[in-house]
Design an enzyme around this catalytic site. Sequence first.
Site, PDB file in Angstrom:
ATOM      1  N   SER A 180     -36.551  39.721 -19.623  1.00 40.66           N
ATOM      2  CA  SER A 180     -36.008  40.748 -19.139  1.00 40.66           C
ATOM      3  C   SER A 180     -36.759  42.090 -18.853  1.00 40.66           C
ATOM      4  O   SER A 180     -36.397  42.883 -18.372  1.00 40.66           O
ATOM      5  CB  SER A 180     -35.144  41.433 -20.644  1.00 40.66           C
ATOM      6  OG  SER A 180     -36.004  41.412 -21.400  1.00 40.66           O
ATOM      7  N   HIS A 208     -30.049  37.572 -17.943  1.00 37.33           N
ATOM      8  CA  HIS A 208     -30.150  38.209 -16.618  1.00 37.33           C
ATOM      9  C   HIS A 208     -30.160  37.248 -15.458  1.00 37.33           C
ATOM     10  O   HIS A 208     -30.303  37.632 -14.268  1.00 37.33           O
ATOM     11  CB  HIS A 208     -31.716  38.936 -16.652  1.00 37.33           C
ATOM     12  CG  HIS A 208     -31.740  39.827 -17.868  1.00 37.33           C
ATOM     13  ND1 HIS A 208     -31.451  41.099 -17.527  1.00 37.33           N
ATOM     14  CD2 HIS A 208     -32.217  39.659 -19.044  1.00 37.33           C
ATOM     15  CE1 HIS A 208     -31.459  41.796 -18.837  1.00 37.33           C
ATOM     16  NE2 HIS A 208     -32.127  41.029 -19.674  1.00 37.33           N
ATOM     17  N   LYS A 239     -23.646  42.608 -18.007  1.00 37.16           N
ATOM     18  CA  LYS A 239     -24.708  42.881 -17.140  1.00 37.16           C
ATOM     19  C   LYS A 239     -24.128  42.616 -15.823  1.00 37.16           C
ATOM     20  O   LYS A 239     -23.291  43.315 -15.237  1.00 37.16           O
ATOM     21  CB  LYS A 239     -26.008  42.120 -17.519  1.00 37.16           C
ATOM     22  CG  LYS A 239     -26.678  42.766 -18.525  1.00 37.16           C
ATOM     23  CD  LYS A 239     -27.781  41.990 -18.902  1.00 37.16           C
ATOM     24  CE  LYS A 239     -28.671  42.531 -20.270  1.00 37.16           C
ATOM     25  NZ  LYS A 239     -27.892  42.328 -21.473  1.00 37.16           N
TER      26      LYS A 239
END
Length: 385
Positions: A180, A208, A239
């Site tokens: 991250s 991610h 996300k």
Amino acid sequence: MTHPFAELDTALTELRAAHLARRRVIVEGVAGAHYRVDGRSLLAFCSNDYLGLAQHPALIEAAREGAARHGVGAGASPLVSGHSAAHEALEAELAAFVGLPRALYFGSGYVANIGLIPALVGRGDAVFSDALNHACLIDGVRLSRAEPHIYPHGDLAALEAQLAASPGRRKLVVTDAVFSMDGDVAPLPEMLRLCERFNAWLMIDDAHGFGVLGPDGRGTAAHFGIDSPRLIYMATLGKAAGSAGAFVAADPTMVEWLLQRARSYIFATATPAMVAETLRASLRVIASEGWRRERLQALVARLRAGTVDLPWSHPESATAIQPLIIGANEAALAAMQGLRERGLWVPAIRPPTVPDGTARLRISLSAAHTEADVDRLVTALHEIA
């Protein structure tokens, strides 16, 4: 008489002196990559909304219809009365999307990881964790009470040696798929081969990578084409998916065990069904609007081309996470402030989130950005450098 919070007040003063104190800002409106912050419009490079889906009309409409149909609260934990038809459908669609047999939905990635790891390993077991893993993986390891083994970032030789030497009853390797703070990708195929060799499970946190990497955005495991009964796949949905929550997908027996034993699943009120309906719409958009990933990759290349002559380190990263490592905390904060004065919002990340001496600007790119947005950022970076 000593004030009951005197020690805390002193510690807070020390945080401020070390340029490590954080503060919240109030975001009042969002339009694409433009945020209204404390009354001022800023071009933001701080959001993990990598595909720009948080404001997608299809997701907003699904949320409205879901609220009208299901209400805005779940009322109880999933194992009591909080598991709806929408949750059931979402889990089936998530499993199909990542190509694994079964999935289980959690309220957030943090909640998922602090429940998953202690459900999988405990006293007498061993867990192996990359030194740069996210805090939620670290906390899950601590809560498990298994014997922890921390290997240097991405060091396969060290991981192999630790696995070979461990007498643990169960062995679990946990890693971020995309890290991250650096944006680099874990060597998952090699890690899986080590797990198969040493009879271990591999749990990957694809917070991610999900939605961004792999065919149709199906994640980092699909990006590498890996598949194994030893694979435990976790990804967040707040996300790139543009909404909220997380899920784990794995062998059906493994998922059933987690449903029965993960305390953060059993004892938490379920996420509202309207969120599940929103995420079902998100999966359809992720699969069908491949141009979003294409734009994101083009913007990554454009940014990197513009930073080659900056005085700061720009580690290799092909993902939406693009760090510029400045070093000192005060210098990183000054760079963030310089960008803010130019109408740009890029966060300065400092210890303990990153190691001492590696304070950085963490640039997050999104399909909501334009080429002009990236050019504006590059120009401002050169000015403040």
